[in-house]
Design a protein around this motif. Structure first.
Motif, PDB file in Angstrom:
ATOM      1  N   ARG A 183       0.854  -1.180   0.000  1.00 43.31           N
ATOM      2  CA  ARG A 183       0.000   0.000   0.000  1.00 43.31           C
ATOM      3  C   ARG A 183       0.892   1.234   0.000  1.00 43.31           C
ATOM      4  O   ARG A 183       1.822   1.326   0.794  1.00 43.31           O
ATOM      5  N   ASN A 184       0.599   2.150  -0.936  1.00 49.85           N
ATOM      6  CA  ASN A 184       1.381   3.381  -1.002  1.00 49.85           C
ATOM      7  C   ASN A 184       0.736   4.420  -0.081  1.00 49.85           C
ATOM      8  O   ASN A 184      -0.420   4.792  -0.263  1.00 49.85           O
ATOM      9  N   ARG A 185       1.516   4.889   0.884  1.00 47.76           N
ATOM     10  CA  ARG A 185       0.965   5.792   1.896  1.00 47.76           C
ATOM     11  C   ARG A 185       0.652   7.171   1.327  1.00 47.76           C
ATOM     12  O   ARG A 185      -0.047   7.940   1.964  1.00 47.76           O
ATOM     13  N   ILE A 186       1.162   7.481   0.150  1.00 45.06           N
ATOM     14  CA  ILE A 186       0.867   8.799  -0.435  1.00 45.06           C
ATOM     15  C   ILE A 186      -0.237   8.698  -1.471  1.00 45.06           C
ATOM     16  O   ILE A 186      -1.234   9.406  -1.401  1.00 45.06           O
ATOM     17  N   THR A 187      -0.063   7.799  -2.447  1.00 43.15           N
ATOM     18  CA  THR A 187      -1.059   7.711  -3.518  1.00 43.15           C
ATOM     19  C   THR A 187      -2.243   6.823  -3.146  1.00 43.15           C
ATOM     20  O   THR A 187      -3.259   6.834  -3.833  1.00 43.15           O
ATOM     21  N   LYS A 188      -2.103   6.030  -2.080  1.00 50.41           N
ATOM     22  CA  LYS A 188      -3.124   5.065  -1.636  1.00 50.41           C
ATOM     23  C   LYS A 188      -3.276   3.895  -2.611  1.00 50.41           C
ATOM     24  O   LYS A 188      -4.173   3.078  -2.464  1.00 50.41           O
ATOM     25  N   GLU A 189      -2.410   3.830  -3.641  1.00 52.39           N
ATOM     26  CA  GLU A 189      -2.448   2.707  -4.576  1.00 52.39           C
ATOM     27  C   GLU A 189      -2.141   1.408  -3.818  1.00 52.39           C
ATOM     28  O   GLU A 189      -1.341   1.404  -2.892  1.00 52.39           O
ATOM     29  N   GLN A 190      -2.762   0.303  -4.266  1.00 53.53           N
ATOM     30  CA  GLN A 190      -2.473  -0.999  -3.682  1.00 53.53           C
ATOM     31  C   GLN A 190      -1.989  -1.942  -4.756  1.00 53.53           C
ATOM     32  O   GLN A 190      -2.463  -1.888  -5.887  1.00 53.53           O
ATOM     33  N   ARG A 191      -1.022  -2.780  -4.414  1.00 53.31           N
ATOM     34  CA  ARG A 191      -0.524  -3.797  -5.336  1.00 53.31           C
ATOM     35  C   ARG A 191      -0.481  -5.128  -4.603  1.00 53.31           C
ATOM     36  O   ARG A 191      -0.231  -5.161  -3.394  1.00 53.31           O
ATOM     37  N   PRO A 192      -0.714  -6.217  -5.316  1.00 54.13           N
ATOM     38  CA  PRO A 192      -0.699  -7.529  -4.653  1.00 54.13           C
ATOM     39  C   PRO A 192       0.688  -7.901  -4.151  1.00 54.13           C
ATOM     40  O   PRO A 192       1.704  -7.461  -4.699  1.00 54.13           O
ATOM     41  N   LEU A 193       0.716  -8.693  -3.122  1.00 55.13           N
ATOM     42  CA  LEU A 193       1.957  -9.104  -2.482  1.00 55.13           C
ATOM     43  C   LEU A 193       1.761 -10.550  -2.049  1.00 55.13           C
ATOM     44  O   LEU A 193       0.699 -10.912  -1.552  1.00 55.13           O
ATOM     45  N   THR A 194       2.777 -11.361  -2.238  1.00 52.49           N
ATOM     46  CA  THR A 194       2.663 -12.747  -1.766  1.00 52.49           C
ATOM     47  C   THR A 194       3.053 -12.812  -0.291  1.00 52.49           C
ATOM     48  O   THR A 194       3.710 -11.905   0.225  1.00 52.49           O
ATOM     49  N   GLU A 195       2.663 -13.892   0.358  1.00 54.01           N
ATOM     50  CA  GLU A 195       3.038 -14.060   1.761  1.00 54.01           C
ATOM     51  C   GLU A 195       4.550 -14.120   1.911  1.00 54.01           C
ATOM     52  O   GLU A 195       5.125 -13.548   2.836  1.00 54.01           O
ATOM     53  N   ALA A 196       5.227 -14.796   0.953  1.00 59.12           N
ATOM     54  CA  ALA A 196       6.697 -14.894   1.015  1.00 59.12           C
ATOM     55  C   ALA A 196       7.344 -13.514   0.899  1.00 59.12           C
ATOM     56  O   ALA A 196       8.288 -13.199   1.606  1.00 59.12           O
ATOM     57  N   GLN A 197       6.799 -12.675  -0.005  1.00 58.12           N
ATOM     58  CA  GLN A 197       7.333 -11.319  -0.142  1.00 58.12           C
ATOM     59  C   GLN A 197       7.067 -10.512   1.130  1.00 58.12           C
ATOM     60  O   GLN A 197       7.901  -9.720   1.557  1.00 58.12           O
ATOM     61  N   TYR A 198       5.902 -10.713   1.707  1.00 58.97           N
ATOM     62  CA  TYR A 198       5.559 -10.013   2.952  1.00 58.97           C
ATOM     63  C   TYR A 198       6.565 -10.360   4.046  1.00 58.97           C
ATOM     64  O   TYR A 198       7.032  -9.492   4.772  1.00 58.97           O
ATOM     65  N   ASN A 199       6.921 -11.641   4.154  1.00 62.41           N
ATOM     66  CA  ASN A 199       7.817 -12.089   5.221  1.00 62.41           C
ATOM     67  C   ASN A 199       9.293 -11.824   4.929  1.00 62.41           C
ATOM     68  O   ASN A 199      10.115 -11.861   5.829  1.00 62.41           O
ATOM     69  N   ASP A 200       9.619 -11.579   3.677  1.00 63.45           N
ATOM     70  CA  ASP A 200      11.011 -11.332   3.289  1.00 63.45           C
ATOM     71  C   ASP A 200      11.364  -9.881   3.606  1.00 63.45           C
ATOM     72  O   ASP A 200      10.982  -8.968   2.886  1.00 63.45           O
ATOM     73  N   THR A 201      12.120  -9.687   4.700  1.00 61.21           N
ATOM     74  CA  THR A 201      12.398  -8.314   5.135  1.00 61.21           C
ATOM     75  C   THR A 201      13.282  -7.555   4.153  1.00 61.21           C
ATOM     76  O   THR A 201      13.348  -6.336   4.202  1.00 61.21           O
ATOM     77  N   SER A 202      13.955  -8.261   3.234  1.00 58.23           N
ATOM     78  CA  SER A 202      14.799  -7.545   2.272  1.00 58.23           C
ATOM     79  C   SER A 202      14.023  -7.217   0.993  1.00 58.23           C
ATOM     80  O   SER A 202      14.507  -6.469   0.148  1.00 58.23           O
TER      81      SER A 202
END
Ligand SMILES: [Zn+2]
Length: 124
Positions: A98-117
């Motif tokens: 989620r973009n905090r400025i434009t409010k745009e949302q893009r899909p994210l996988t669980e693996a990407q969510y958990n990957d801190t890098s």
């Protein structure tokens, strides 16, 4: 058994608690705490007081050493992406960028969510 390490608080040994009092009978001294794991300051300090003591003594040197900010940082559209999740009607997590400025949302996988890098932010 993990290795014991010392609290890095510069004044840890000056706090007179029973667990710091060590040594042979008749020759006991208050000593820096030593533990297999500590929960403050990334595992370097036995408590908040020792963490604060360290920062009070060395914080300014540390900031200067690792780079003092000399101008404001800016949150822009390029670096405003933040990982988040919602719940769908089946009570499953749905991960999103989620973009905090434009409010745009893009899909994210669980693996990407958990990957801190993993990030789509460009710049700091
Ligand atoms: Zn300590």
């Amino acid at each position: 058994m993990s290795e014991l390490k010392y609290c890095q608080g510069p004044d840890c040994h000056t706090y007179q608690t029973q667990d710091r009092l060590k040594g042979p009978k008749g020759n006991k001294t208050y000593q820096t705490r030593r533990r297999s794991s500590m929960y403050y300051g990334n595992g370097n300090f036995c408590d908040m007081r020792c963490q604060n003591d360290w920062f009070y003594k060395y914080g300014t040197q540390a900031v200067n050493h690792f780079g003092r900010l000399t101008e404001a940082k800016h949150l822009t559209e390029d670096n405003a992406w933040t990982k988040d999740y919602d719940w769908n009607s089946n009570d499953d997590r749905v991960y999103v960028y989620r973009n905090r400025i434009t409010k745009e949302q893009r899909p994210l996988t669980e693996a990407q969510y958990n990957d801190t890098s993993y990030t789509i932010n460009t710049g700091e």
